[in-house]
Enzyme design. Structure first.
Site, PDB file in Angstrom:
ATOM      1  N   GLU A   1       0.837  -1.213   0.000  1.00 50.88           N
ATOM      2  CA  GLU A   1       0.000   0.000   0.000  1.00 50.88           C
ATOM      3  C   GLU A   1       0.870   1.260   0.000  1.00 50.88           C
ATOM      4  O   GLU A   1       1.869   1.330   0.707  1.00 50.88           O
ATOM      5  CB  GLU A   1      -0.889  -0.009   1.246  1.00 50.88           C
ATOM      6  CG  GLU A   1      -1.781   1.239   1.317  1.00 50.88           C
ATOM      7  CD  GLU A   1      -2.796   1.137   2.420  1.00 50.88           C
ATOM      8  OE1 GLU A   1      -3.577   0.177   2.426  1.00 50.88           O
ATOM      9  OE2 GLU A   1      -2.801   2.022   3.289  1.00 50.88           O
TER      10      GLU A   1
ATOM     11  N   TYR B   1      -6.766   7.035  -0.201  1.00 50.18           N
ATOM     12  CA  TYR B   1      -7.567   8.174  -0.658  1.00 50.18           C
ATOM     13  C   TYR B   1      -7.705   9.190   0.468  1.00 50.18           C
ATOM     14  O   TYR B   1      -8.152   8.836   1.572  1.00 50.18           O
ATOM     15  CB  TYR B   1      -8.952   7.646  -1.039  1.00 50.18           C
ATOM     16  CG  TYR B   1      -9.899   8.655  -1.624  1.00 50.18           C
ATOM     17  CD1 TYR B   1      -9.800   9.039  -2.957  1.00 50.18           C
ATOM     18  CD2 TYR B   1     -10.916   9.214  -0.843  1.00 50.18           C
ATOM     19  CE1 TYR B   1     -10.689   9.944  -3.499  1.00 50.18           C
ATOM     20  CE2 TYR B   1     -11.809  10.130  -1.387  1.00 50.18           C
ATOM     21  CZ  TYR B   1     -11.686  10.490  -2.706  1.00 50.18           C
ATOM     22  OH  TYR B   1     -12.566  11.389  -3.237  1.00 50.18           O
TER      23      TYR B   1
ATOM     24  N   GLY C   1     -14.655   6.060   5.544  1.00 48.17           N
ATOM     25  CA  GLY C   1     -13.862   7.211   5.967  1.00 48.17           C
ATOM     26  C   GLY C   1     -14.241   7.590   7.380  1.00 48.17           C
ATOM     27  O   GLY C   1     -15.276   7.142   7.913  1.00 48.17           O
TER      28      GLY C   1
ATOM     29  N   LYS D   1     -21.715  -5.190   3.941  1.00 49.96           N
ATOM     30  CA  LYS D   1     -20.804  -4.895   2.823  1.00 49.96           C
ATOM     31  C   LYS D   1     -20.752  -6.071   1.859  1.00 49.96           C
ATOM     32  O   LYS D   1     -20.709  -5.893   0.647  1.00 49.96           O
ATOM     33  CB  LYS D   1     -19.371  -4.673   3.358  1.00 49.96           C
ATOM     34  CG  LYS D   1     -19.138  -3.314   3.968  1.00 49.96           C
ATOM     35  CD  LYS D   1     -17.659  -3.004   4.083  1.00 49.96           C
ATOM     36  CE  LYS D   1     -17.160  -3.183   5.485  1.00 49.96           C
ATOM     37  NZ  LYS D   1     -16.131  -2.225   5.891  1.00 49.96           N
TER      38      LYS D   1
HETATM   39  C1  LIG Z   1      -7.410  -1.495   5.015  1.00 50.66           C
HETATM   40  C2  LIG Z   1      -7.887  -0.099   5.322  1.00 50.66           C
HETATM   41  C3  LIG Z   1      -7.689   0.919   4.386  1.00 50.66           C
HETATM   42  C4  LIG Z   1      -8.121   2.222   4.666  1.00 50.66           C
HETATM   43  N1  LIG Z   1      -7.905   3.208   3.726  1.00 50.66           N
HETATM   44  C5  LIG Z   1      -8.399   4.443   3.920  1.00 50.66           C
HETATM   45  C6  LIG Z   1      -8.262   5.474   2.935  1.00 50.66           C
HETATM   46  O1  LIG Z   1      -7.638   5.273   1.880  1.00 50.66           O
HETATM   47  N2  LIG Z   1      -8.824   6.692   3.179  1.00 50.66           N
HETATM   48  C7  LIG Z   1      -9.533   6.942   4.332  1.00 50.66           C
HETATM   49  O2  LIG Z   1     -10.044   8.071   4.490  1.00 50.66           O
HETATM   50  N3  LIG Z   1      -9.672   6.005   5.302  1.00 50.66           N
HETATM   51  C8  LIG Z   1      -9.125   4.766   5.122  1.00 50.66           C
HETATM   52  N4  LIG Z   1      -9.291   3.808   6.101  1.00 50.66           N
HETATM   53  C9  LIG Z   1      -9.917   4.163   7.389  1.00 50.66           C
HETATM   54  C10 LIG Z   1     -11.456   3.996   7.371  1.00 50.66           C
HETATM   55  O3  LIG Z   1     -12.023   4.922   6.490  1.00 50.66           O
HETATM   56  C11 LIG Z   1     -11.955   4.250   8.810  1.00 50.66           C
HETATM   57  O4  LIG Z   1     -11.502   3.238   9.670  1.00 50.66           O
HETATM   58  C12 LIG Z   1     -13.455   4.479   8.984  1.00 50.66           C
HETATM   59  O5  LIG Z   1     -13.705   4.943  10.317  1.00 50.66           O
HETATM   60  C13 LIG Z   1     -14.334   3.268   8.779  1.00 50.66           C
HETATM   61  O6  LIG Z   1     -14.396   2.907   7.453  1.00 50.66           O
HETATM   62  P1  LIG Z   1     -15.103   1.527   7.005  1.00 50.66           P
HETATM   63  O7  LIG Z   1     -15.093   1.514   5.536  1.00 50.66           O
HETATM   64  O8  LIG Z   1     -14.496   0.395   7.724  1.00 50.66           O
HETATM   65  O9  LIG Z   1     -16.572   1.810   7.557  1.00 50.66           O
HETATM   66  P2  LIG Z   1     -17.858   0.904   7.777  1.00 50.66           P
HETATM   67  O10 LIG Z   1     -17.692  -0.455   7.210  1.00 50.66           O
HETATM   68  O11 LIG Z   1     -19.016   1.709   7.314  1.00 50.66           O
HETATM   69  O12 LIG Z   1     -17.885   0.755   9.371  1.00 50.66           O
HETATM   70  C14 LIG Z   1     -17.859   1.894  10.222  1.00 50.66           C
HETATM   71  C15 LIG Z   1     -18.556   1.601  11.552  1.00 50.66           C
HETATM   72  O13 LIG Z   1     -19.952   1.464  11.335  1.00 50.66           O
HETATM   73  C16 LIG Z   1     -20.427   0.168  11.674  1.00 50.66           C
HETATM   74  N5  LIG Z   1     -21.339  -0.218  10.573  1.00 50.66           N
HETATM   75  C17 LIG Z   1     -20.984  -0.573   9.319  1.00 50.66           C
HETATM   76  N6  LIG Z   1     -22.082  -0.738   8.545  1.00 50.66           N
HETATM   77  C18 LIG Z   1     -23.152  -0.485   9.329  1.00 50.66           C
HETATM   78  C19 LIG Z   1     -24.550  -0.469   9.110  1.00 50.66           C
HETATM   79  N7  LIG Z   1     -25.068  -0.736   7.901  1.00 50.66           N
HETATM   80  N8  LIG Z   1     -25.347  -0.135  10.157  1.00 50.66           N
HETATM   81  C20 LIG Z   1     -24.851   0.165  11.391  1.00 50.66           C
HETATM   82  N9  LIG Z   1     -23.527   0.174  11.651  1.00 50.66           N
HETATM   83  C21 LIG Z   1     -22.689  -0.134  10.641  1.00 50.66           C
HETATM   84  C22 LIG Z   1     -19.190  -0.720  11.779  1.00 50.66           C
HETATM   85  O14 LIG Z   1     -19.360  -1.762  12.724  1.00 50.66           O
HETATM   86  C23 LIG Z   1     -18.127   0.287  12.204  1.00 50.66           C
HETATM   87  O15 LIG Z   1     -18.139   0.475  13.594  1.00 50.66           O
HETATM   88  C24 LIG Z   1      -8.806   2.506   5.891  1.00 50.66           C
HETATM   89  C25 LIG Z   1      -8.989   1.472   6.831  1.00 50.66           C
HETATM   90  C26 LIG Z   1      -8.523   0.185   6.558  1.00 50.66           C
HETATM   91  C27 LIG Z   1      -8.716  -0.891   7.589  1.00 50.66           C
END
Ligand SMILES: Cc1cc2nc3c(=O)[nH]c(=O)nc-3n(C[C@H](O)[C@H](O)[C@H](O)COP(=O)(O)OP(=O)(O)OC[C@H]3O[C@@H](n4cnc5c(N)ncnc54)[C@H](O)[C@@H]3O)c2cc1C
Length: 283
Positions: free
Chosen positions: A17, A49, A108, A164
């Protein structure tokens, strides 16, 4: 090539990455580092991103360069929380126009002071769905072996992953962790919850003392004794700290492969020497 196909076809993968520049002025120097890392020809690369601002277009641009110049499969990260539907559409159009076929779909972090009522997106599953409707991209997502900080429990967090996956997410990359045993427990929980898509283990080599505080604050990861020993023993000695940090990450990766984990992703922090040393040590 789609990452889901690479994972299916290969016995194991090591991916890297990188991150894009925060300013236009920094583009050339970051591009140089990224290209040097791409020349290592990992199984695939991903480009993070930075939400909002004028530099979010650098993610897809760098990913395209990685793919075109070195033939390395590249994945653009895309986050949605600070974007409107139109902004996401625009990003998807440019990712498609650049010939990329892999996206890591992220929510994010919620920006401070934002009211979530006004947002177009609330969770990553909404973005996954939209990307899948937009075109035939291979879509991955994030997961958290120690639980996402906002979730009530690890079990609840794992249940949320299913949204997801139902939306079309084909693999999950983990948040960094420093204790492999927590990851093995997580894999068991994931399996018991009926989740069968590939999980890619994310490893962050900590090679610089300045990285420590911020990295640990962001990830909230548990630190095992050996890791604390490393931090304490080599504090103030940059050369030895680097070697010990690299060695720790190499041991983590070897242990993962020995435990049958097929896919490992290295958070390189754009450091060529770190990426190369890990690649050479484990391949
Ligand atoms: C491998 C990796 C790469 C990353 N790359 C980036 C990047 O490039 N840019 C950036 O800005 N950030 C990045 N992040 C950070 C990420 O954006 C944050 O950790 C963010 O807070 C959560 O993103 P997520 O996509 O996991 O969210 P989600 O999957 O939406 O989860 C967020 C929270 O909501 C809960 N949740 C999920 N879906 C639901 C639902 N439908 N209803 C109720 N609760 C729900 C989950 O349990 C979790 O607590 C990265 C993280 C990882 C692990």
């Amino acid at each position: 090539m789609k990452i889901s196909d690479i994972i299916k076809q290969q016995e194991r993968t090591l991916s890297l990455e990188v991150f894009p520049p925060k300013t236009t002025e920094r583009y050339e120097s970051v591009q140089k580092s990224v290209m040097e890392i791409a020349a290592l020809k990992p199984d695939f690369m991903s480009v993070t991103y930075g939400a909002g601002g004028g530099t979010s277009m650098f993610t897809a641009k760098l990913a395209k360069e990685v793919k075109d110049v070195y033939g390395v499969t590249a994945m653009a990260h895309l986050s949605c929380i600070s974007s409107s539907k139109e902004m996401v559409k625009e990003q998807l159009n440019s990712i498609k126009a650049l010939g990329l076929s892999n996206i890591l779909a992220l929510r994010g972090d919620i920006p401070e002071g934002f009211s979530t009522d006004e947002l177009d997106y609330h969770y990553a599953n909404e973005l996954v769905k939209e990307i899948k409707q937009f075109d035939d991209f291979c879509v991955g997502g994030a997961c958290y072996p120690e639980g996402h900080p906002e979730s009530g429990s690890l079990t609840e967090d794992i249940e949320h992953l299913k949204y997801k996956i139902e939306a079309g997410c084909e693999f999950l990359t983990t948040q960094m962790f420093f204790d492999n045993s927590l990851f093995y427990k997580y894999l068991e929980m994931i399996g018991n919850a009926g989740i069968t898509i590939p999980i890619i283990a994310g490893i962050m080599p900590i090679t610089n003392e300045n990285q420590v505080e911020r990295t640990l604050k962001l990830s909230g990861a548990f630190l095992p004794k050996q890791f604390i020993h490393l931090l304490e023993s080599y504090s103030g000695n940059a050369g030895d700290f680097y070697k010990a940090g690299l060695d720790y990450a190499v041991k983590q990766v070897r242990d993962l492969y020995e435990h049958g984990v097929k896919n490992v992703h290295i958070y390189t922090m754009n450091k060529l020497e770190v990426a190369r040393a890990i690649q050479q040590a484990v391949e």
